[in-house]
Scaffold this motif. Structure first.
Motif, PDB file in Angstrom:
ATOM      1  N   GLY A  48      80.752   6.936 -43.136  1.00  0.00           N
ATOM      2  CA  GLY A  48      80.692   8.461 -42.319  1.00  0.00           C
ATOM      3  C   GLY A  48      81.960   9.269 -42.541  1.00  0.00           C
ATOM      4  N   GLU A  49      82.487   9.666 -41.533  1.00  0.00           N
ATOM      5  CA  GLU A  49      83.755  10.522 -41.774  1.00  0.00           C
ATOM      6  C   GLU A  49      85.108   9.582 -41.654  1.00  0.00           C
ATOM      7  OE1 GLU A  49      83.753  13.994 -41.668  1.00  0.00           O
ATOM      8  OE2 GLU A  49      81.523  13.613 -41.755  1.00  0.00           O
ATOM      9  N   VAL A  50      85.123   8.461 -41.524  1.00  0.00           N
ATOM     10  CA  VAL A  50      86.108   7.480 -41.702  1.00  0.00           C
ATOM     11  C   VAL A  50      86.344   7.218 -43.326  1.00  0.00           C
ATOM     12  CG1 VAL A  50      87.101   5.483 -41.065  1.00  0.00           C
ATOM     13  CG2 VAL A  50      85.904   6.375 -39.379  1.00  0.00           C
ATOM     14  N   LYS A  51      87.533   7.746 -43.587  1.00  0.00           N
ATOM     15  CA  LYS A  51      87.808   7.364 -45.081  1.00  0.00           C
ATOM     16  C   LYS A  51      89.204   6.869 -45.402  1.00  0.00           C
ATOM     17  CE  LYS A  51      85.494  12.117 -46.068  1.00  0.00           C
ATOM     18  NZ  LYS A  51      84.215  11.432 -46.594  1.00  0.00           N
ATOM     19  N   ARG A  52      89.160   6.102 -46.459  1.00  0.00           N
ATOM     20  CA  ARG A  52      90.316   5.186 -46.575  1.00  0.00           C
ATOM     21  C   ARG A  52      90.443   5.096 -48.095  1.00  0.00           C
ATOM     22  NH1 ARG A  52      90.823   5.827 -42.039  1.00  0.00           N
ATOM     23  NH2 ARG A  52      90.734   4.101 -40.252  1.00  0.00           N
ATOM     24  N   LEU A  53      91.880   4.864 -48.675  1.00  0.00           N
ATOM     25  CA  LEU A  53      92.111   4.640 -49.939  1.00  0.00           C
ATOM     26  C   LEU A  53      92.964   3.135 -50.040  1.00  0.00           C
ATOM     27  CD1 LEU A  53      92.671   5.322 -52.906  1.00  0.00           C
ATOM     28  CD2 LEU A  53      94.625   6.501 -52.180  1.00  0.00           C
ATOM     29  N   VAL A  54      92.294   2.480 -50.786  1.00  0.00           N
ATOM     30  CA  VAL A  54      92.760   0.968 -50.949  1.00  0.00           C
ATOM     31  C   VAL A  54      93.638   0.864 -52.265  1.00  0.00           C
ATOM     32  CG1 VAL A  54      92.480  -1.420 -50.677  1.00  0.00           C
ATOM     33  CG2 VAL A  54      90.797   0.113 -49.513  1.00  0.00           C
ATOM     34  N   ALA A 101      92.869   0.565 -57.441  1.00  0.00           N
ATOM     35  CA  ALA A 101      92.707   1.445 -56.345  1.00  0.00           C
ATOM     36  C   ALA A 101      91.195   1.919 -56.249  1.00  0.00           C
ATOM     37  CB  ALA A 101      93.534   2.617 -56.428  1.00  0.00           C
ATOM     38  N   TYR A 102      90.670   2.033 -55.224  1.00  0.00           N
ATOM     39  CA  TYR A 102      89.461   2.504 -54.847  1.00  0.00           C
ATOM     40  C   TYR A 102      89.287   3.115 -53.537  1.00  0.00           C
ATOM     41  CZ  TYR A 102      89.241  -2.398 -53.404  1.00  0.00           C
ATOM     42  OH  TYR A 102      89.528  -3.465 -52.590  1.00  0.00           O
ATOM     43  N   THR A 103      88.368   4.163 -53.444  1.00  0.00           N
ATOM     44  CA  THR A 103      88.062   4.899 -52.045  1.00  0.00           C
ATOM     45  C   THR A 103      86.965   4.039 -51.134  1.00  0.00           C
ATOM     46  OG1 THR A 103      86.593   6.311 -52.886  1.00  0.00           O
ATOM     47  CG2 THR A 103      88.759   7.068 -52.947  1.00  0.00           C
ATOM     48  N   LEU A 148      88.508  -8.864 -52.584  1.00  0.00           N
ATOM     49  CA  LEU A 148      87.362  -9.137 -51.753  1.00  0.00           C
ATOM     50  C   LEU A 148      87.022  -8.746 -50.317  1.00  0.00           C
ATOM     51  CD1 LEU A 148      84.797 -11.365 -51.679  1.00  0.00           C
ATOM     52  CD2 LEU A 148      86.273 -12.837 -50.307  1.00  0.00           C
ATOM     53  N   LEU A 149      88.219  -8.572 -49.557  1.00  0.00           N
ATOM     54  CA  LEU A 149      87.951  -8.296 -48.315  1.00  0.00           C
ATOM     55  C   LEU A 149      88.219  -6.862 -47.686  1.00  0.00           C
ATOM     56  CD1 LEU A 149      89.448 -11.819 -46.648  1.00  0.00           C
ATOM     57  CD2 LEU A 149      87.075 -11.093 -46.621  1.00  0.00           C
ATOM     58  N   THR A 150      88.398  -6.120 -48.690  1.00  0.00           N
ATOM     59  CA  THR A 150      88.399  -4.537 -48.742  1.00  0.00           C
ATOM     60  C   THR A 150      87.284  -3.868 -49.237  1.00  0.00           C
ATOM     61  OG1 THR A 150      89.838  -4.480 -50.444  1.00  0.00           O
ATOM     62  CG2 THR A 150      90.849  -4.718 -48.163  1.00  0.00           C
ATOM     63  N   LEU A 151      86.171  -4.583 -49.651  1.00  0.00           N
ATOM     64  CA  LEU A 151      84.915  -3.984 -50.373  1.00  0.00           C
ATOM     65  C   LEU A 151      83.861  -4.225 -49.358  1.00  0.00           C
ATOM     66  CD1 LEU A 151      85.506  -5.376 -53.924  1.00  0.00           C
ATOM     67  CD2 LEU A 151      85.615  -2.852 -53.225  1.00  0.00           C
ATOM     68  N   PRO A 152      82.842  -3.261 -49.704  1.00  0.00           N
ATOM     69  CA  PRO A 152      81.649  -3.187 -48.720  1.00  0.00           C
ATOM     70  C   PRO A 152      80.789  -4.420 -48.913  1.00  0.00           C
ATOM     71  CG  PRO A 152      81.417  -1.572 -50.563  1.00  0.00           C
ATOM     72  CD  PRO A 152      82.741  -2.297 -50.593  1.00  0.00           C
ATOM     73  N   LEU A 207      86.237  -0.651 -44.080  1.00  0.00           N
ATOM     74  CA  LEU A 207      86.647  -1.544 -44.919  1.00  0.00           C
ATOM     75  C   LEU A 207      85.633  -2.594 -45.125  1.00  0.00           C
ATOM     76  CD1 LEU A 207      90.183  -2.368 -44.195  1.00  0.00           C
ATOM     77  CD2 LEU A 207      89.269  -0.871 -45.854  1.00  0.00           C
ATOM     78  N   ARG A 208      84.520  -2.464 -44.466  1.00  0.00           N
ATOM     79  CA  ARG A 208      83.288  -3.549 -44.690  1.00  0.00           C
ATOM     80  C   ARG A 208      81.883  -2.712 -44.950  1.00  0.00           C
ATOM     81  NH1 ARG A 208      84.444  -3.160 -38.863  1.00  0.00           N
ATOM     82  NH2 ARG A 208      82.720  -2.366 -37.510  1.00  0.00           N
TER      83      ARG A 208
END
Length: 530
Positions: free
Chosen positions: A471-477, A465-467, A364-368, A448-449
């Motif tokens: 902007g330019e800030v990218k994460r893989l969760v 897993a999801y990306t 829940l808390l790592t999705l937009p 993350l938000r």
């Protein structure tokens, strides 16, 4: 919605974790800070049933002053918004059948108490939205009492009567209950219950009054509304609720409502309860709602946590968000949640498994979007329907009944006191600590938000897993949904040059990334960065 009202029932300050403890609890050392987003919002709303939350005057019933006294707890959780379930006068314990749209339920306090709450919340940077129920009134509302006198009443056409609408047909109530109810020789429409007669929004006077109600509460200082039963304004029957004409009338009403609110506060946040899929939700996001609750996603997240089997959430959401962006000219914000006042609590839905509850929270808390947390879910409160059992008193202390706790109804799910703020405050492995950690991640890491979510193929059904990108800030969760250690290979997503090479955050310090191999301890969430 999904409720039948019952009658009324009569019925300390706590230490706040330091900012350092919140950041470090459950995090790797590298996850305790983020380069440029340390002071951001969390975009987390905390849903409060005032009657059950906190009692300031010892009468056993939660009240507005009790909420004010506990704002520091909400702040310590990391939430920067609260949603108050109905606070207006009502004959029912829950308040979803209103008798005065401009009043305050006397059980909850006074207008001055509300002003104090709003002022103290805003002082802490906490937005406040209120439940607004416009689809129907209480059968005890003065409007309905007058309308019941007969066709000569000035309020007769504020409601829908069968003698004027072709008898008892159709009779397939959209909420599942019989929609027509006999009164003084006529039948009136009330799709949820006989105590909740539907208002007639074909009457311009009704639309004007409901807009005025919204404007009034914005002027009192509220930051927006959670709009109850939003698709039922013109959706009276299963046979008609999804027809183009009905859907267009619903959309037009909410656009009219939004336009009226814009005269007072163009930034007011509107989130609709549209208990349906994306195809139905989409049109409401055009010049009406900012958000609609994502009911489909809630079920998928709890299901994945409970079964320990992954689903391609990134792919599903990316497709839905593309549709929502087109529907709203790019203005929508998703409203994520796991449970609310109408649904079984998460801990009961996952069979009492605290690790599964932690995993659900991590997803829940790592999705937009704006993430909504129902009061007590951060502690692991249990509860299965009927509704009173999922709206039980909030357990501030190990022992029930101490000062500040509500006693309006006995708790059947309280247990031995291990599920309580007092017990979990100092336990770094508690569910409360995990929620604080995850919400702190959202505050520290914009990706993350906000922004986008995308698919990432990991080739392991036990790992979701999801990306994420802002902007330019990218994460893989990545979430290890299982109770076994998992090792996965990390490669750049197809079509990109994004090599996720470092652990930015982890709920377990034992997680490791070496030469493209990520080791995930049981029930661990890891966020990678390039």
């Amino acid at each position: 919605m999904r409720r039948r009202p019952l009658g009324r029932r009569a019925g300390t300050g706590l230490a706040v974790l330091s900012a350092l403890a919140v950041l470090l609890s459950g995090c790797t050392p590298g996850g305790a800070k983020d380069e440029k987003n340390a002071a951001g919002p969390s975009d987390v709303y905390y849903e409060i049933f005032v009657r059950s939350f906190a009692d300031s005057n010892g009468d056993g019933i939660g009240d507005l002053n009790g909420v004010t006294q506990k704002l520091d707890y909400v702040k310590s959780l990391g939430a920067d918004g609260i949603w108050l379930m109905p606070i207006q006068p009502s004959p029912s314990y829950h308040g979803y059948d209103v008798t005065d749209y401009y009043g305050i339920n006397k059980d909850y306090g006074t207008p001055d108490d509300l002003k104090r709450l709003l002022a103290e919340a805003h002082k802490r940077g906490i937005r406040v939205i209120m439940d607004l129920v416009v689809n129907h009134t209480s059968s005890e509302h003065p409007w309905f009492a007058d309308a019941s006198k007969g066709p000569t009443s000035a309020y007769r056409d504020w409601y829908i009567w069968s003698s004027e609408r072709g008898g008892r047909s159709p009779a397939d109530g959209a909420a599942g209950a019989p929609p027509w109810h006999a009164l003084n020789g006529d039948d009136y429409l009330g799709i949820f219950w006989e105590g909740m007669p539907d208002l007639n929004f074909d009457n311009p006077a009704v639309r004007q009054e409901m807009t005025a109600v919204g404007q009034y509460w914005l002027k009192q200082g509220f930051d927006g509304f959670r709009l109850d039963a939003a698709k039922h304004i013109y959706g009276d029957f299963n046979s008609t609720i999804n027809t183009p004409g009905v859907k267009q009338k619903n959309q037009a009403w909410w656009q009219e409502f939004r336009s009226g609110l814009n005269e007072v506060n163009p930034k007011a946040y509107l989130v609709g309860e549209v208990w349906d899929g994306p195809a139905v939700i989409g049109p409401y996001l055009k010049d009406a709602f900012d958000s609609a609750f994502n009911f489909d996603l809630a079920g998928k997240l709890i299901g994945a946590a409970d079964t320990e089997r992954s689903a391609d959430i990134g792919f599903t959401l990316s497709r839905i968000y593309d549709y929502y962006a087109k529907s709203s000219d790019g203005k929508f914000v998703d409203a994520l949640f796991l449970s609310n006042h109408d649904q079984n609590r998460v801990m009961s839905a996952v069979g009492g498994n605290v690790n599964h509850a932690k995993t659900a929270a991590a997803m829940l808390l790592t999705l937009p979007g704006n993430a909504f947390v129902y009061y007590g879910e951060e502690l692991g409160m249990s509860g299965l329907k009927p509704d009173e059992r999922i709206r039980e008193p909030f357990p501030w202390n190990r022992e029930p009944g101490k000062a500040g706790e509500t006693t309006w109804e006995a708790s059947q799910y309280r247990g031995d006191g291990t599920v309580s703020v007092e017990q979990e405050e100092s336990d770094k492995d508690s569910l409360l600590s995990r929620y604080r950690t995850l919400i702190s991640w959202r505050k520290q890491d914009e990706a993350l938000r906000k922004g986008t979510v995308g698919s990432y193929e990991i080739g392991n059904d036990a790992v979701m897993a999801y990306t994420r990108a802002a902007g330019e800030v990218k994460r893989l969760v990545l979430h290890n949904l299982s109770g076994k250690e998992q090792e996965v290979t990390i490669v750049p997503p197809k079509g990109t040059g994004d090599a996720f090479a470092k652990i930015a955050r982890s709920t377990d310090a034992a997680a490791s990334l070496r030469q493209g191999k990520l080791t995930l301890p049981p029930y661990t969430t890891v966020v990678l960065k390039p």
